[in-house]
Design a protein around this motif. Structure first.
Motif, short mmCIF file in Angstrom:
data_model
loop_
_atom_site.label_atom_id
_atom_site.label_comp_id
_atom_site.label_asym_id
_atom_site.label_seq_id
_atom_site.Cartn_x
_atom_site.Cartn_y
_atom_site.Cartn_z
N HIS A 28 0.84 -1.21 0.00
CA HIS A 28 0.00 0.00 0.00
C HIS A 28 0.87 1.25 0.00
O HIS A 28 0.71 2.13 0.83
N VAL A 36 -3.29 2.83 -9.06
CA VAL A 36 -4.74 3.02 -8.93
C VAL A 36 -5.16 4.28 -9.70
O VAL A 36 -6.21 4.31 -10.34
N ASP A 124 -9.01 0.32 -7.39
CA ASP A 124 -8.25 -0.25 -6.27
C ASP A 124 -8.22 -1.77 -6.37
O ASP A 124 -7.19 -2.41 -6.12
#
Ligand SMILES: [Fe+2]
Ligand SMILES: [Fe+2]
Length: 203
Positions: A28, A36, A124
């Motif tokens: 992340h 994304v 995502d």
């Protein structure tokens, strides 16, 4: 906002986001947010959504992942995003719409009700499929201490979470992109099990 200044504004947001993502796990990180954003741009064009809302929401959607425990990471990210966007000089309307998209992207207590929020959700999920998705899965597994297969493993996360994304995507455009990347992953797990059987039968 003129084109020139809108580019400057986006650069400013990326710089601000970079500091937050540097403290996150590598599944992340800023690279995830940038991918994304790219998926989001593609889907926004294909679905005729507001590009700037999608781009900003994508860049900032996970910045609060290690934030306050009483909030979801989506709520923490949305709060931090509001500050960054205000400081950068975005209008109240843009700030609100980006916030609404970010706060709903994990579907914990909020549903993505606008097209832009739905696109963020889908974009995502597209970063969790294909070879990139597998790379992220094993990166996450490393952080969590998950074995490859068996109970509470990378494979169970794949089966219980990633497989299920297919039915939850909001946009048609995302479903089209998802399909081949998903099939690639299904083949990967098949191959992994074939190799395990071969190893256990040799020697
Ligand atoms: Fe997230
Ligand atoms: Fe994310």
């Amino acid at each position: 906002m003129k084109n020139e200044s809108s580019r400057d504004h986006l650069q400013h947001v990326i710089l601000a986001a970079k500091g937050f993502y540097a403290r996150k796990d590598r599944a992340h990180d800023l690279d995830h947010a940038l991918r994304v954003r790219e998926w989001g741009k593609k889907l926004a064009v294909e679905e005729d959504a507001d590009l700037i809302i999608v781009e900003l929401a994508a860049l900032l959607h996970d910045i609060g992942r290690s934030g306050a425990v009483e909030k979801t990471h989506a709520e923490s990210s949305a709060g931090l995003a509001v500050n960054i966007l205000h400081k950068t000089g975005y209008s109240q309307d843009i700030v609100e719409r980006v916030k609404d998209a970010i706060v709903a992207h994990s579907r914990e207590g909020y549903e993505p009700n606008t097209l832009e929020a739905q696109i963020l959700y889908d974009a995502d999920k597209l970063d969790f499929v294909g070879a990139i998705g597998l790379g992220r899965l094993f990166t996450l597994g490393g952080v969590q201490g998950w074995p490859l297969v068996g109970e509470n493993s990378c494979e169970t996360f794949y089966q219980e979470k990633i497989r299920g994304y297919q039915e939850h995507l909001f946009t048609r455009a995302a479903r089209v992109h998802f399909e081949p990347l998903f099939l690639y992953m299904e083949e990967f797990w098949q191959e992994l099990h074939n190799e395990r059987i071969k190893i256990s039968h040799s020697g």
